[in-house]
Design a protein around this motif. Structure first.
Motif, short mmCIF file in Angstrom:
data_model
loop_
_atom_site.label_atom_id
_atom_site.label_comp_id
_atom_site.label_asym_id
_atom_site.label_seq_id
_atom_site.Cartn_x
_atom_site.Cartn_y
_atom_site.Cartn_z
N LEU A 7 0.82 -1.20 0.00
CA LEU A 7 0.00 0.00 0.00
C LEU A 7 0.86 1.26 0.00
N SER A 8 1.90 1.28 0.81
CA SER A 8 2.76 2.46 0.86
C SER A 8 3.51 2.67 -0.45
N VAL A 9 3.98 1.59 -1.07
CA VAL A 9 4.68 1.72 -2.35
C VAL A 9 3.72 2.21 -3.43
N THR A 10 2.50 1.69 -3.43
CA THR A 10 1.52 2.11 -4.41
C THR A 10 1.15 3.58 -4.23
N CYS A 11 0.92 4.00 -3.00
CA CYS A 11 0.55 5.39 -2.74
C CYS A 11 1.68 6.35 -3.11
N THR A 12 2.91 6.00 -2.76
CA THR A 12 4.01 6.89 -3.11
C THR A 12 4.22 6.96 -4.61
N THR A 13 3.95 5.87 -5.32
CA THR A 13 4.07 5.89 -6.77
C THR A 13 2.99 6.77 -7.39
N LEU A 14 1.79 6.71 -6.86
CA LEU A 14 0.72 7.52 -7.40
C LEU A 14 0.96 9.01 -7.15
N PHE A 15 1.41 9.36 -5.97
CA PHE A 15 1.61 10.75 -5.64
C PHE A 15 2.93 11.30 -6.18
N ALA A 16 3.81 10.45 -6.66
CA ALA A 16 5.10 10.90 -7.14
C ALA A 16 5.06 11.38 -8.58
N GLN A 17 3.95 11.20 -9.26
CA GLN A 17 3.87 11.61 -10.66
C GLN A 17 3.76 13.12 -10.75
N ALA A 18 4.45 13.69 -11.71
CA ALA A 18 4.45 15.13 -11.90
C ALA A 18 3.12 15.56 -12.54
N PRO A 19 2.56 16.65 -12.07
CA PRO A 19 1.31 17.13 -12.66
C PRO A 19 1.55 17.68 -14.07
N SER A 20 0.54 17.55 -14.90
CA SER A 20 0.68 18.07 -16.26
C SER A 20 0.34 19.56 -16.28
N GLY A 21 0.89 20.27 -17.23
CA GLY A 21 0.60 21.68 -17.37
C GLY A 21 1.41 22.58 -16.46
N VAL A 22 2.38 22.04 -15.77
CA VAL A 22 3.22 22.85 -14.88
C VAL A 22 4.52 23.14 -15.62
N PRO A 23 4.90 24.41 -15.74
CA PRO A 23 6.16 24.71 -16.43
C PRO A 23 7.36 24.31 -15.57
N TYR A 24 8.32 23.69 -16.20
CA TYR A 24 9.53 23.25 -15.50
C TYR A 24 10.73 23.98 -16.09
N GLY A 25 11.65 24.37 -15.24
CA GLY A 25 12.87 25.01 -15.70
C GLY A 25 13.94 23.98 -15.96
N ASN A 26 15.00 24.42 -16.58
CA ASN A 26 16.14 23.54 -16.81
C ASN A 26 17.03 23.55 -15.57
N PRO A 27 17.27 22.41 -14.95
CA PRO A 27 18.12 22.40 -13.76
C PRO A 27 19.56 22.75 -14.12
N GLU A 28 20.17 23.54 -13.28
CA GLU A 28 21.55 23.94 -13.50
C GLU A 28 22.37 23.55 -12.28
N PRO A 29 23.64 23.27 -12.48
CA PRO A 29 24.50 22.95 -11.32
C PRO A 29 24.69 24.18 -10.44
N ILE A 30 24.95 23.92 -9.16
CA ILE A 30 25.16 25.04 -8.24
C ILE A 30 26.55 25.63 -8.47
N ASN A 31 26.66 26.91 -8.18
CA ASN A 31 27.97 27.56 -8.24
C ASN A 31 28.74 27.20 -6.97
N LEU A 32 29.97 26.82 -7.13
CA LEU A 32 30.76 26.40 -5.97
C LEU A 32 31.52 27.58 -5.37
N ASP A 33 30.77 28.55 -4.87
CA ASP A 33 31.40 29.62 -4.12
C ASP A 33 31.50 29.19 -2.66
N LEU A 34 32.10 30.01 -1.83
CA LEU A 34 32.38 29.62 -0.44
C LEU A 34 31.11 29.28 0.33
N PHE A 35 30.08 30.08 0.18
CA PHE A 35 28.83 29.83 0.91
C PHE A 35 28.21 28.49 0.53
#
Length: 74
Positions: free
Chosen positions: A17-45
């Motif tokens: 049941l838990s695996v099924t529920c997490t699979t169902l809720f893990a799907q991305a909704p349609s119609g949501v704009p997604y950006g292109n992931p970029e790597p983080i800048n390795l500055d000191l912070f």
């Protein structure tokens, strides 16, 4: 023996049941704009925030567990 079988059946049911529920809720909704992931800048912070602090947390956790284990054995 019957009690163990019933508990095992409930455990398997809860796991499925838990695996099924997490699979169902893990799907991305349609119609949501997604950006292109970029790597983080390795500055000191970012190095301190994403590398140093997690390593310190893990080291502190293992040190605390080891100390707690020693205190309980004494």
């Amino acid at each position: 023996m019957e009690k163990i079988q019933n508990m095992f059946k409930r455990l398997v049911f809860a796991l499925i049941l838990s695996v099924t529920c997490t699979t169902l809720f893990a799907q991305a909704p349609s119609g949501v704009p997604y950006g292109n992931p970029e790597p983080i800048n390795l500055d000191l912070f970012n190095v301190i925030l994403f590398i140093v602090i997690p390593i310190l947390i893990v080291i502190t956790y293992f040190w605390y567990r080891r100390k707690k284990k020693r205190d309980n054995n004494d």
